[in-house]
Design an enzyme around this catalytic site. Structure first.
Site, short mmCIF file in Angstrom:
data_model
loop_
_atom_site.label_atom_id
_atom_site.label_comp_id
_atom_site.label_asym_id
_atom_site.label_seq_id
_atom_site.Cartn_x
_atom_site.Cartn_y
_atom_site.Cartn_z
N ASP A 109 0.82 -1.20 0.04
CA ASP A 109 0.13 -0.08 0.12
C ASP A 109 0.95 1.82 -0.26
OD1 ASP A 109 -1.93 2.07 0.30
OD2 ASP A 109 -2.37 1.32 2.82
N LYS A 137 -1.22 -1.67 -4.60
CA LYS A 137 -1.30 -0.57 -5.00
C LYS A 137 -0.79 1.17 -5.14
CE LYS A 137 -5.04 -1.01 -1.36
NZ LYS A 137 -5.66 -0.78 -0.16
P1 5GP Z 1 2.29 -0.36 3.97
O1 5GP Z 1 3.67 -0.57 4.73
O2 5GP Z 1 2.28 -0.62 2.27
O3 5GP Z 1 1.15 0.72 4.21
O4 5GP Z 1 1.18 -1.53 4.58
C1 5GP Z 1 1.24 -2.74 3.88
C2 5GP Z 1 0.33 -3.31 5.09
O5 5GP Z 1 -1.02 -3.06 5.03
C3 5GP Z 1 -0.55 -5.23 4.27
O6 5GP Z 1 0.34 -5.52 4.99
C4 5GP Z 1 -1.89 -4.84 5.15
O7 5GP Z 1 -1.46 -5.31 5.89
C5 5GP Z 1 -2.00 -3.62 4.62
N1 5GP Z 1 -3.34 -4.07 3.94
C6 5GP Z 1 -2.55 -2.44 3.18
N2 5GP Z 1 -4.12 -2.66 2.09
C7 5GP Z 1 -5.29 -3.26 2.60
C8 5GP Z 1 -6.22 -3.38 1.72
O8 5GP Z 1 -6.50 -3.68 0.54
N3 5GP Z 1 -6.86 -4.75 2.95
C9 5GP Z 1 -6.02 -5.29 3.46
N4 5GP Z 1 -7.15 -6.31 3.98
N5 5GP Z 1 -4.40 -4.76 4.45
C10 5GP Z 1 -4.51 -3.67 3.45
#
Ligand code: 5GP
Length: 181
Positions: A109, A137
């Site tokens: 994300d 994403k």
């Molecule tokens: P980042 O550090 O890239 O922002 O976070 C990634 C984490 O956020 C992923 O491992 C997941 O746990 C959570 N996350 C981000 N987007 C989503 C989503 O659309 N659905 C779900 N279930 N978790 C998400």
């Protein structure tokens, strides 16, 4: 099943894509060297189980971590400090030194967690660190990190569940990928 969810990919579509990703990974890593595949729990568990089976004819070692990144507030922006809060790790430091590491994540994300995890494994002495994510994403990124292997990308920030991904710990066991409408 709840009515407010919509299927994006079926299990068979995921299986096909994961097989392709396994073949891509096989082509990139040296066959004679063990590959240390790190599952980021809990969300990546089902993807990991399918992906490691698709990495054929390789000595794949297993590791499991639970992590989140630390942030530092600067004005109204949250910046990754590049450090990781390792809540759990099954991996000894000695396993990481000189290893070819593949971090297996459910979804990228903002990119903060994977950027911090990648830096963590390099700091522990890994020879190479690559990232495989089932879902991506790209337009949500706030730090500079991209996966080396990616199953599917989404735009406009849908909230994804199923195939390991949860919403308040629910839906992880769905055998496909869905979005909450
Ligand atoms: P980042 O550090 O890239 O922002 O976070 C990634 C984490 O956020 C992923 O491992 C997941 O746990 C959570 N996350 C981000 N987007 C989503 C989503 O659309 N659905 C779900 N279930 N978790 C998400």
């Amino acid at each position: 099943m709840a009515e407010n969810i919509e299927q994006l990919y079926t299990q068979s579509q995921i299986t096909e894509r994961v097989k392709e990703m396994g073949a891509e990974i096989c082509a990139d890593f040296i066959p004679s060297k063990p590959l240390l595949a790190i599952c980021v729990i809990k969300g990546a568990v089902l993807f990991y189980a399918d992906l490691v089976k698709a990495i054929r004819d390789r000595d794949v070692r297993f590791g499991f971590v639970a992590a989140s990144s630390y942030y530092s507030a600067t004005g109204d922006r949250m910046l990754s400090t590049g450090t990781v809060n390792m809540k759990y790790s099954s991996v000894d430091d000695s396993e990481i030194v000189g290893a070819d590491v593949l971090i297996v994540e459910d979804i990228i994300d903002t990119g903060r967690t994977l950027k911090a995890l990648k830096e963590y494994f390099y700091e522990k002495g890994a020879n190479m660190v690559k990232i495989a994510t089932l879902l991506n994403k790209p337009d949500c990124r706030v730090v500079d990190i991209e996966p080396d292997y990616c199953g599917f990308s989404f735009y406009n920030n849908p909230y994804i569940i199923g195939y390991g991904l949860d919403n308040a710990q629910q839906y992880r066991n769905l055998d496909g990928v869905y979005k909450i409408k």
